[in-house]
Design an enzyme around this catalytic site. Sequence first.
Site, mmCIF file in Angstrom:
data_model
loop_
_atom_site.group_PDB
_atom_site.id
_atom_site.type_symbol
_atom_site.label_atom_id
_atom_site.label_comp_id
_atom_site.label_asym_id
_atom_site.label_seq_id
_atom_site.Cartn_x
_atom_site.Cartn_y
_atom_site.Cartn_z
ATOM 1 N N LYS A 133 -17.377 39.697 2.466
ATOM 2 C CA LYS A 133 -16.653 40.726 3.221
ATOM 3 C C LYS A 133 -17.499 41.991 3.400
ATOM 4 O O LYS A 133 -17.636 42.502 4.505
ATOM 5 C CB LYS A 133 -15.338 41.089 2.507
ATOM 6 N N ARG B 5 -4.448 43.501 -0.652
ATOM 7 C CA ARG B 5 -4.753 42.428 -1.586
ATOM 8 C C ARG B 5 -3.498 41.728 -2.110
ATOM 9 O O ARG B 5 -3.604 40.808 -2.909
ATOM 10 C CB ARG B 5 -5.511 43.004 -2.768
ATOM 11 N N ARG C 85 -25.186 38.527 -7.511
ATOM 12 C CA ARG C 85 -25.030 39.759 -6.728
ATOM 13 C C ARG C 85 -25.627 40.957 -7.471
ATOM 14 O O ARG C 85 -25.457 41.119 -8.674
ATOM 15 C CB ARG C 85 -23.545 40.021 -6.458
ATOM 16 N N ARG D 45 -22.754 44.315 -11.287
ATOM 17 C CA ARG D 45 -21.418 44.822 -11.568
ATOM 18 C C ARG D 45 -20.884 44.215 -12.843
ATOM 19 O O ARG D 45 -21.038 43.024 -13.085
ATOM 20 C CB ARG D 45 -20.483 44.478 -10.397
ATOM 21 N N ARG E 137 -10.684 36.953 -11.511
ATOM 22 C CA ARG E 137 -10.554 37.516 -10.163
ATOM 23 C C ARG E 137 -10.227 36.434 -9.140
ATOM 24 O O ARG E 137 -9.455 36.658 -8.219
ATOM 25 C CB ARG E 137 -11.847 38.254 -9.784
HETATM 26 P P1 ADP Z 1 -17.433 40.367 -1.070
HETATM 27 O O1 ADP Z 1 -17.494 41.762 -0.477
HETATM 28 O O2 ADP Z 1 -16.558 39.453 -0.272
HETATM 29 O O3 ADP Z 1 -17.101 40.355 -2.513
HETATM 30 P P2 ADP Z 1 -20.364 40.402 -0.761
HETATM 31 O O4 ADP Z 1 -20.573 40.787 0.654
HETATM 32 O O5 ADP Z 1 -20.568 41.430 -1.801
HETATM 33 O O6 ADP Z 1 -18.885 39.743 -0.928
HETATM 34 O O7 ADP Z 1 -21.261 39.129 -1.077
HETATM 35 C C1 ADP Z 1 -21.328 38.557 -2.377
HETATM 36 C C2 ADP Z 1 -22.773 38.180 -2.731
HETATM 37 O O8 ADP Z 1 -23.177 37.077 -1.919
HETATM 38 C C3 ADP Z 1 -23.789 39.292 -2.473
HETATM 39 O O9 ADP Z 1 -24.767 39.194 -3.466
HETATM 40 C C4 ADP Z 1 -24.355 38.969 -1.083
HETATM 41 O O10 ADP Z 1 -25.704 39.408 -0.949
HETATM 42 C C5 ADP Z 1 -24.269 37.446 -1.068
HETATM 43 N N1 ADP Z 1 -23.931 36.910 0.262
HETATM 44 C C6 ADP Z 1 -23.101 37.443 1.202
HETATM 45 N N2 ADP Z 1 -22.998 36.644 2.291
HETATM 46 C C7 ADP Z 1 -23.778 35.554 2.023
HETATM 47 C C8 ADP Z 1 -24.080 34.354 2.745
HETATM 48 N N3 ADP Z 1 -23.571 34.108 3.959
HETATM 49 N N4 ADP Z 1 -24.916 33.456 2.155
HETATM 50 C C9 ADP Z 1 -25.426 33.695 0.931
HETATM 51 N N5 ADP Z 1 -25.180 34.803 0.210
HETATM 52 C C10 ADP Z 1 -24.359 35.724 0.722
HETATM 53 P P1 ADP Z 2 -14.634 41.806 -4.659
HETATM 54 O O1 ADP Z 2 -16.063 41.553 -4.919
HETATM 55 O O2 ADP Z 2 -13.700 40.985 -5.475
HETATM 56 O O3 ADP Z 2 -14.301 41.806 -3.211
HETATM 57 P P2 ADP Z 2 -13.894 44.601 -4.897
HETATM 58 O O4 ADP Z 2 -15.074 45.466 -4.952
HETATM 59 O O5 ADP Z 2 -13.129 44.521 -3.626
HETATM 60 O O6 ADP Z 2 -14.343 43.181 -5.364
HETATM 61 O O7 ADP Z 2 -12.857 45.000 -6.033
HETATM 62 C C1 ADP Z 2 -13.250 45.186 -7.373
HETATM 63 C C2 ADP Z 2 -12.030 45.534 -8.212
HETATM 64 O O8 ADP Z 2 -11.441 46.771 -7.740
HETATM 65 C C3 ADP Z 2 -10.883 44.525 -8.151
HETATM 66 O O9 ADP Z 2 -11.057 43.454 -9.059
HETATM 67 C C4 ADP Z 2 -9.683 45.410 -8.504
HETATM 68 O O10 ADP Z 2 -9.630 45.672 -9.891
HETATM 69 C C5 ADP Z 2 -10.023 46.717 -7.811
HETATM 70 N N1 ADP Z 2 -9.492 46.736 -6.430
HETATM 71 C C6 ADP Z 2 -10.195 46.813 -5.274
HETATM 72 N N2 ADP Z 2 -9.382 46.806 -4.208
HETATM 73 C C7 ADP Z 2 -8.116 46.714 -4.699
HETATM 74 C C8 ADP Z 2 -6.827 46.649 -4.107
HETATM 75 N N3 ADP Z 2 -6.654 46.672 -2.770
HETATM 76 N N4 ADP Z 2 -5.747 46.568 -4.930
HETATM 77 C C9 ADP Z 2 -5.880 46.548 -6.260
HETATM 78 N N5 ADP Z 2 -7.066 46.601 -6.878
HETATM 79 C C10 ADP Z 2 -8.182 46.681 -6.113
#
Ligand code: ADP
Ligand code: ADP
Length: 221
Positions: free
Chosen positions: A13, A88, A127, A160, A171
């Site tokens: 995302k 969420r 990541r 992280r 999660r």
């Molecule tokens: P989210 O925001 O949904 O948690 P991220 O954008 O942070 O996901 O992506 C999670 C991890 O996977 C990061 O380390 C990112 O660099 C990697 N990543 C994202 N998209 C891809 C993809 N299409 N193929 C391989 N790795 C990816």
């Molecule tokens: P992800 O890699 O899972 O997409 P995020 O960076 O979006 O992780 O979220 C990390 C943490 O922040 C979640 O596990 C939760 O504890 C908190 N968080 C983020 N967005 C929300 C939300 N919309 N509602 C509740 N908790 C949230």
Amino acid sequence: MNIVMLGPPGAGKGTQAERIFAQFGWKPISTGDIFRVALAEGTPLGLEAKKYMEAGELVPDDIVEGIVADRLKKPDVKDGFILDGFPRNLHQAKALDKMLEESGGKIDLVINITVDTETLVKRLSGRRVCRKCGANFHLLFNPPAVEGICDHCGGELYQREDDNEETVRTRLKVYEELSEPVVSYYNPSGRLLSIDGTGTPDEVYMEIHAAIELASGGAAV
Ligand code: ADP
Ligand code: ADP
Ligand code: ZN
């Protein structure tokens, strides 16, 4: 255009939101990033969110919803925003509808990125995130030019705390139980598009770009 990005932790995302922003200028709003900044700054919000984030649980709705409502009032989202990590659960999805109703805005497109669990675990365990600008990298799939250093700002990359195996499992379970119903919530609206997120970031972006074009009636290029 106003977009909601759905998908489990590690689906890509944040990565895709940045690409959309680079091309179209719609501002990414990541609730996770907002909490991580608050945590790093040691604000009361950060301290409150900390215990939930470390456990992989959701921060209480009233806190998150208040933050998003304030954020959506800022002038930089006037021309469009991309919500990443919100809503969420169903309560948050309904709260978002109410916020938009009050401001006269609407969600134009909901992008649901799907990825299998095994791939998610690999993505999350590799990541790395920039301490300074929040940019995302991956040890194998998207490595920085210089190990441990952000390509964009030279900041330090870190893992992280919640990207450890045990918290990742929690999660993913929380996503399945609480966030998956949000996908069904948007489904009947006709604005939901599910995209296979297992390709390369470029391949996934191509599909997202096509979805944006479709949603904007072909006006976005
Ligand atoms: P989210 O925001 O949904 O948690 P991220 O954008 O942070 O996901 O992506 C999670 C991890 O996977 C990061 O380390 C990112 O660099 C990697 N990543 C994202 N998209 C891809 C993809 N299409 N193929 C391989 N790795 C990816
Ligand atoms: P992800 O890699 O899972 O997409 P995020 O960076 O979006 O992780 O979220 C990390 C943490 O922040 C979640 O596990 C939760 O504890 C908190 N968080 C983020 N967005 C929300 C939300 N919309 N509602 C509740 N908790 C949230
Ligand atoms: Zn950086």
